[in-house]
Design a protein around this motif. Structure first.
Motif, short mmCIF file in Angstrom:
data_model
loop_
_atom_site.label_atom_id
_atom_site.label_comp_id
_atom_site.label_asym_id
_atom_site.label_seq_id
_atom_site.Cartn_x
_atom_site.Cartn_y
_atom_site.Cartn_z
N GLU A 135 -1.75 -2.73 10.33
CA GLU A 135 -2.97 -3.50 10.61
C GLU A 135 -3.67 -2.97 11.86
N ASN A 136 -2.87 -2.58 12.85
CA ASN A 136 -3.44 -2.08 14.11
C ASN A 136 -4.27 -0.82 13.90
N ILE A 137 -3.95 -0.05 12.86
CA ILE A 137 -4.73 1.17 12.61
C ILE A 137 -5.66 0.99 11.40
N GLY A 138 -5.85 -0.27 11.00
CA GLY A 138 -6.80 -0.56 9.94
C GLY A 138 -6.29 -0.29 8.53
N GLY A 139 -4.98 -0.14 8.40
CA GLY A 139 -4.43 0.11 7.07
C GLY A 139 -3.65 -1.09 6.59
N ARG A 140 -2.86 -0.89 5.53
CA ARG A 140 -1.99 -1.98 5.09
C ARG A 140 -0.77 -1.43 4.36
N VAL A 141 0.24 -2.27 4.33
CA VAL A 141 1.48 -1.92 3.64
C VAL A 141 1.34 -2.36 2.19
N ARG A 142 1.53 -1.43 1.27
CA ARG A 142 1.48 -1.79 -0.15
C ARG A 142 2.88 -2.15 -0.66
N PHE A 143 3.88 -1.45 -0.13
CA PHE A 143 5.26 -1.71 -0.58
C PHE A 143 6.20 -1.28 0.54
N CYS A 144 7.23 -2.09 0.81
CA CYS A 144 8.26 -1.61 1.72
C CYS A 144 9.56 -2.35 1.47
N HIS A 145 10.64 -1.65 1.71
CA HIS A 145 11.97 -2.27 1.65
C HIS A 145 12.82 -1.61 2.73
N PHE A 146 13.39 -2.44 3.58
CA PHE A 146 14.30 -1.96 4.61
C PHE A 146 15.67 -2.58 4.32
N LEU B 150 5.40 2.44 1.20
CA LEU B 150 4.17 3.01 0.67
C LEU B 150 3.03 2.29 1.40
N THR B 151 2.25 3.05 2.11
CA THR B 151 1.19 2.44 2.92
C THR B 151 -0.17 3.03 2.55
N GLU B 152 -1.19 2.27 2.88
CA GLU B 152 -2.56 2.70 2.64
C GLU B 152 -3.28 2.74 3.97
N ASP B 153 -3.95 3.86 4.27
CA ASP B 153 -4.66 3.92 5.55
C ASP B 153 -6.07 3.35 5.40
#
Length: 170
Positions: A71-82, A92-95
């Motif tokens: 969010e800080n760089i104007g993108g978003r997380v589409r998928f993540c698993h830790f 998987l992120t989107e800028d």
């Protein structure tokens, strides 16, 4: 002999931990670093202090950390698993320009079976997301690149990589 001190890493971790911002992913990273070395007289008490802070201050999750960073760089997380039980993650992120990136680490210090289970779990979750997004898996192999133009390409690359967990190293 390793002359590099990890004191700065421990001190930085303490600072983050005081603010509740030392995610499990980075806690594991530091634990791992400490396991593979003999700690100095300065490092040992610093590590104890860090553990005290961690026991008293709730920390954000790895997912929250990633979402806020994006969010800080104007993108978003589409998928993540830790995974908290081992040093693995898939994301998987989107800028902000609508380009997609895939990142993944499967813990090399776990057994091949653990990596396989982790990869299958991530694939299943990613397949569910792809259905929600309305994108389908591409038949052709998708080579690794820094940025992908489409969500389908990025997700397909991630799926293909997870098909072969033995060759993913972190």
């Amino acid at each position: 002999m390793n002359d590099m001190t990890i004191l700065p890493n421990i001190e930085e971790a303490m600072e983050d931990a005081r603010n509740g911002k030392l995610s499990p992913y980075w806690q594991n990273d530091l634990k791992r670093e400490c396991l593979h070395r003999k700690l100095s007289d300065e490092e040992r008490p610093a590590l104890s202090e860090l553990n005290c802070i961690l026991s008293e201050t709730p920390q954000w999750s790895s997912e929250e950390e990633l979402c806020i960073e994006m969010e800080n760089i104007g993108g978003r997380v589409r998928f993540c698993h830790f995974w908290d039980e081992h040093y693995s993650m898939v994301q998987l992120t989107e800028d902000r320009n609508g380009k997609y990136s895939a990142a993944y680490v499967l813990d090399t210090e776990t057994t091949p079976d653990v990596r396989k289970v982790a990869a299958l779990q991530a694939q299943k979750e990613l397949a569910d997301c792809m259905q929600v997004w309305g994108v389908s898996l591409l038949d052709a192999p998708v080579p690794e690149q820094m940025k992908y133009d489409s969500l389908a390409e990025a997700a397909s690359h991630l799926m293909q990589v997870l098909n072969d967990p033995e060759h993913i190293t972190g």
